[in-house]
Scaffold this active site. Structure first.
Site, PDB file in Angstrom:
ATOM      1  N   THR A  64      25.022  -5.315  30.607  1.00 27.73           N
ATOM      2  CA  THR A  64      23.997  -4.306  30.625  1.00 27.73           C
ATOM      3  C   THR A  64      24.146  -3.400  29.509  1.00 27.73           C
ATOM      4  O   THR A  64      25.166  -3.737  28.625  1.00 27.73           O
ATOM      5  CB  THR A  64      24.230  -3.112  31.981  1.00 27.73           C
ATOM      6  OG1 THR A  64      25.468  -2.440  31.852  1.00 27.73           O
ATOM      7  CG2 THR A  64      24.152  -4.125  33.169  1.00 27.73           C
ATOM      8  N   CYS A  65      23.292  -2.475  29.105  1.00 23.89           N
ATOM      9  CA  CYS A  65      23.389  -1.436  28.042  1.00 23.89           C
ATOM     10  C   CYS A  65      23.927  -0.141  28.646  1.00 23.89           C
ATOM     11  O   CYS A  65      23.751   0.789  27.925  1.00 23.89           O
ATOM     12  CB  CYS A  65      21.978  -1.330  27.222  1.00 23.89           C
ATOM     13  SG  CYS A  65      21.517  -2.798  26.548  1.00 23.89           S
TER      14      CYS A  65
END
Length: 102
Positions: A64-65
């Protein structure tokens, strides 16, 4: 792109912190953001568990970011626990076929 770099700077300037699974930093995060993080986390858990449900899948890369534990380590921990627990109780997985973190 979901969040532009300007948004990241805005968030950093507001010094809002995420909560961690152990109840760590939660000092300045709004209820609205908590709900959004929880909603995203639930979706990510659902997507990860779906990927884990394919019998021919040997490895999954989850990325994920996000900087929030709820969307990262917590999702992975829950997915592993649920997938391995379900395979034990349903008898689907054979010994040695449990999911593990590498």
């Amino acid at each position: 792109i979901v969040n532009s770099p300007d948004r990241w700077m805005e968030d950093a300037n507001n010094s809002e912190s995420a909560t961690d699974d152990d109840g760590g930093k939660n000092n300045n995060i709004s209820e609205e953001k908590k709900k959004r993080i929880q909603s995203l986390s639930n979706f990510q858990l659902l997507a990860l568990k779906h990927a884990m449900s394919f019998k021919n899948v040997d490895r999954i890369v989850y990325s994920t970011c996000s900087v929030h534990d709820e969307e990262n380590e917590v999702v992975v921990r829950k997915a592993l626990a649920e997938a391995n627990n379900n395979s034990e109780t349903s008898g689907v997985a054979q010994e040695g076929n449990e999911w593990e973190l590498v």
